[in-house]
Design an enzyme around this catalytic site. Structure first.
Site, PDB file in Angstrom:
ATOM      1  N   GLU A 112       0.801  -1.226   0.000  1.00 17.43           N
ATOM      2  CA  GLU A 112       0.000   0.000   0.000  1.00 17.43           C
ATOM      3  C   GLU A 112       0.835   1.280   0.000  1.00 17.43           C
ATOM      4  OE1 GLU A 112      -3.861  -1.950   2.329  1.00 17.43           O
ATOM      5  OE2 GLU A 112      -2.793  -0.264   3.236  1.00 17.43           O
TER       6      GLU A 112
ATOM      7  N   GLU B 263      -4.969  -8.686   0.932  1.00 20.35           N
ATOM      8  CA  GLU B 263      -5.634  -8.344   2.193  1.00 20.35           C
ATOM      9  C   GLU B 263      -7.112  -8.117   1.919  1.00 20.35           C
ATOM     10  OE1 GLU B 263      -4.178  -5.101   4.591  1.00 20.35           O
ATOM     11  OE2 GLU B 263      -2.083  -5.628   4.217  1.00 20.35           O
TER      12      GLU B 263
END
Length: 462
Positions: free
Chosen positions: A168, A355
């Site tokens: 991320e 995720e």
């Protein structure tokens, strides 16, 4: 939406995920030096209830038990991250042998138990010394990241074949250097944009280092993606949608997958930066061929234009839909949209959900946690994955976030994402109903695909 296991590949990878700072603890043990998160947590008011990454889930000492948890669940793969200041204290120089030894033992045990390690090289724990030297807004940090990658690959690459460079980068750049709600807590838009560039530059350098050290490696990067929708269909909010989608999604996908920044977003940020951080050859370095793309998905963004005179900015809106404990909209259809968009608009790559999960207010009742809302969340989002697969998206695996409750960054220990409950006073682990459900689902898919499963007693079958 219907969860159709038949839509998944027979060799679909079922996994769980964690990250080093969130679970390891032992922040000053065996040569580990501080990270930006240690410093951030030590600043009053930064983290809820003054929580820190110590002791986390005490995984540094309890890792053997945690591997047995995963063995009992029967996962195919475990996505973990390396603590940069544990592996390479200070972010420069040789590897710390005690840190290497920890990951050596962990990797070996995972492989002994038939669990494939997937390693993320950077999950936000920048060594504090590198931040003091300028952090991700300066180019040298990308070079130091590449050097750390070489150390990791040389130490573990003989056994680890699945590597993720960054987790991320949007969060690292814009939450860490723009809004300041994450470490290192800086609030400079120009620094955030420079940080985003150097993170992606470091990604490209790391891919080259991994391929040199581990020729048979499978290498990718993980991005957090959001479908962005207008608050109504009047058309007045379309530019807000474009802007938010540009900075949250395309600003990272386009350079890493297409080798160019989106022209409209460069124009949007012109008042903040002249983008002089982009040097000749950078975009080529930032866009190496990848073996897969990791997708983290949690929610959708619904946006609208703000009133005059700031109509060029966007306002985020909540909807009357179910929410997680963090107030995030539960929107599984958004995951289908994200996956179909990647399939439709970007170079075709195998996709992995690296995720996906939700925080809810779990209650331990005896030796059980009845987290029906999490079971529904996982079921519906996996249904969204199978919907995307039926329309052609090449999704090859799913990693539930998270294996266990942990330190949830600025939220501290108040938010529980795990399928395994952690009592932070005793460090006792308890499987939640969602863990039992996930185990049964994995075995059901393996049964359909003719693969061996894991019985409820935890021993491996077949």
């Amino acid at each position: 939406m219907t969860l159709d296991l038949a839509a998944l590949r027979h060799d679909f990878t079922w996994g769980v995920a964690t990250s080093s700072y969130q679970i390891e603890g032992a922040v000053d043990v065996d040569g580990r030096t501080p990270s930006i998160w240690d410093a951030f947590c030590a600043t009053p008011g930064r983290v809820r209830d003054g929580d820190t990454g110590e002791p986390g889930c005490d995984h540094y000492r309890r890792w053997e038990d945690d591997v047995e948890l995963m063995t009992g669940l029967g996962v195919d793969a475990y996505r973990l991250s390396l603590s940069w200041p544990r592996l390479q204290p200070g972010g420069k120089g040789p590897a710390n042998q005690l840190g290497v030894d920890f990951y050596d033992r962990l990797v070996d045990r995972l492989l002994e138990r038939g669990i494939t390690p997937w390693i993320t090289l950077y999950h936000w724990d920048l060594p504090l010394e590198l931040e003091q030297g300028g952090g991700w807004p300066v180019r040298e940090t990308a070079e130091r990241f590449a050097d750390m990658t070489t150390l990791a690959a040389e130490a573990l690459g003989d056994r680890v074949k699945h590597w993720i460079t960054l987790n991320e980068p949007w969060c690292s750049a814009f939450l860490g250097y723009g809004s300041g709600v994450h470490a290192p807590g800086r609030t400079d838009p120009a620094d955030a944009l420079a940080a985003s560039h150097h993170l992606m530059l470091g990604h490209g350098m790391a891919v080259d280092r991994l391929r040199a050290a581990v020729p048979d490696a499978q290498v990718g990067v993980t991005v957090n993606l959001y479908p962005v929708s207008p608050v109504d269909d009047s058309g007045r909010h379309d530019d807000a949608v474009r802007r938010v989608d540009g900075l949250m999604n395309r600003w990272f996908l386009d350079p890493m997958l297409r080798g160019s920044y989106p022209a409209d977003v460069l124009e949007d940020v012109r008042s903040v930066t002249d983008a002089s951080f982009v040097q000749d050859g950078d975009l080529e370095t930032m866009s190496p061929a990848l073996d897969f793309l990791g997708v983290n998905y949690y929610t959708r963004h619904v946006v609208g234009s703000t009133p005059w005179p700031s109509a060029s900015f966007a306002q985020f809106h909540s909807r009357d839909v179910p929410k997680t404990a963090l107030g995030w909209d539960v929107d599984p259809a958004g995951l289908t949209e994200v996956l179909e968009r990647l399939h439709r608009e970007y170079p075709r790559l195998p996709l992995y959900i690296t995720e996906n999960g939700a925080a809810f207010d779990d209650v331990l009742e005896g030796d059980a946690v009845h987290d029906e809302r999490r079971v529904a969340f996982l079921r519906d989002h996996l249904g969204a994955v199978t919907d995307a697969c039926r329309t052609g998206a090449d999704v090859r695996g799913y990693f539930a976030w998270s294996l266990m409750d942990n330190f949830e960054w600025a939220e501290g220990y108040a938010s529980r994402f795990g399928i395994v409950h952690v009592d932070y006073d005793t460090q006792e682990r308890t499987l939640k109903d969602s863990a039992h459900w996930y185990k049964d689902l994995m075995n059901a898919h393996r049964g359909q695909a003719g693969r061996s499963g894991v019985p409820h007693d935890g021993s491996r079958a077949g």
